[in-house]
Design a protein around this motif. Structure first.
Motif, PDB file in Angstrom:
ATOM      1  N   GLY A  41      10.138 -14.060  -1.433  1.00 38.18           N
ATOM      2  CA  GLY A  41      10.384 -12.954  -0.512  1.00 38.18           C
ATOM      3  C   GLY A  41       9.251 -11.949  -0.509  1.00 38.18           C
ATOM      4  N   TRP A  42       8.781 -11.560  -1.686  1.00 33.25           N
ATOM      5  CA  TRP A  42       7.687 -10.591  -1.750  1.00 33.25           C
ATOM      6  C   TRP A  42       6.387 -11.179  -1.219  1.00 33.25           C
ATOM      7  N   THR A  43       6.184 -12.475  -1.400  1.00 32.25           N
ATOM      8  CA  THR A  43       4.998 -13.124  -0.836  1.00 32.25           C
ATOM      9  C   THR A  43       5.050 -13.092   0.686  1.00 32.25           C
ATOM     10  N   LEU A  44       6.222 -13.359   1.247  1.00 32.33           N
ATOM     11  CA  LEU A  44       6.370 -13.301   2.703  1.00 32.33           C
ATOM     12  C   LEU A  44       6.162 -11.875   3.225  1.00 32.33           C
ATOM     13  N   VAL A  45       6.637 -10.890   2.492  1.00 30.97           N
ATOM     14  CA  VAL A  45       6.412  -9.497   2.894  1.00 30.97           C
ATOM     15  C   VAL A  45       4.920  -9.191   2.888  1.00 30.97           C
ATOM     16  N   GLU A  46       4.220  -9.622   1.857  1.00 30.06           N
ATOM     17  CA  GLU A  46       2.784  -9.365   1.780  1.00 30.06           C
ATOM     18  C   GLU A  46       2.037 -10.048   2.928  1.00 30.06           C
ATOM     19  N   VAL A  47       2.391 -11.291   3.218  1.00 26.93           N
ATOM     20  CA  VAL A  47       1.742 -12.007   4.331  1.00 26.93           C
ATOM     21  C   VAL A  47       2.044 -11.303   5.643  1.00 26.93           C
ATOM     22  N   GLY A  48       3.283 -10.881   5.823  1.00 29.16           N
ATOM     23  CA  GLY A  48       3.645 -10.170   7.051  1.00 29.16           C
ATOM     24  C   GLY A  48       2.876  -8.871   7.210  1.00 29.16           C
ATOM     25  N   LEU A  49       2.708  -8.135   6.116  1.00 28.52           N
ATOM     26  CA  LEU A  49       1.953  -6.889   6.190  1.00 28.52           C
ATOM     27  C   LEU A  49       0.482  -7.149   6.519  1.00 28.52           C
ATOM     28  N   ARG A  50      -0.067  -8.215   5.971  1.00 28.01           N
ATOM     29  CA  ARG A  50      -1.465  -8.538   6.284  1.00 28.01           C
ATOM     30  C   ARG A  50      -1.622  -8.947   7.742  1.00 28.01           C
ATOM     31  N   LEU A  51      -0.646  -9.670   8.267  1.00 23.89           N
ATOM     32  CA  LEU A  51      -0.716 -10.082   9.667  1.00 23.89           C
ATOM     33  C   LEU A  51      -0.515  -8.893  10.612  1.00 23.89           C
ATOM     34  N   ALA A  52       0.297  -7.936  10.200  1.00 25.88           N
ATOM     35  CA  ALA A  52       0.601  -6.794  11.060  1.00 25.88           C
ATOM     36  C   ALA A  52      -0.487  -5.730  11.041  1.00 25.88           C
ATOM     37  N   SER A  53      -1.295  -5.687   9.998  1.00 26.79           N
ATOM     38  CA  SER A  53      -2.325  -4.641   9.931  1.00 26.79           C
ATOM     39  C   SER A  53      -3.525  -5.058  10.760  1.00 26.79           C
TER      40      SER A  53
END
Length: 60
Positions: A41-53
């Protein structure tokens, strides 16, 4: 305490002590999927934040 009573208590305590490692192992196995889900879950959050920035503009 009567010797037979003392022996019975000793046997019960010994059985409890022998059962503790099994109980600990089973509890640890039951907990593992939660740890994996949490890490995923935290890995997916990190990937999502990188994609959104927004990406920095290099050289422009």
């Amino acid at each position: 305490m009567h010797p037979e009573t003392h022996l019975a208590v000793h046997h019960l305590r010994a059985a409890d002590l022998r059962a503790e490692p099994d109980a600990h192992r089973l509890a640890a196995q039951a907990k593992r999927p939660y740890d994996i889900r949490t890490r995923l879950g935290w890995t997916l959050v990190e990937v999502g934040l990188r994609l959104a920035s927004p990406r920095p503009a290099y050289g422009h």
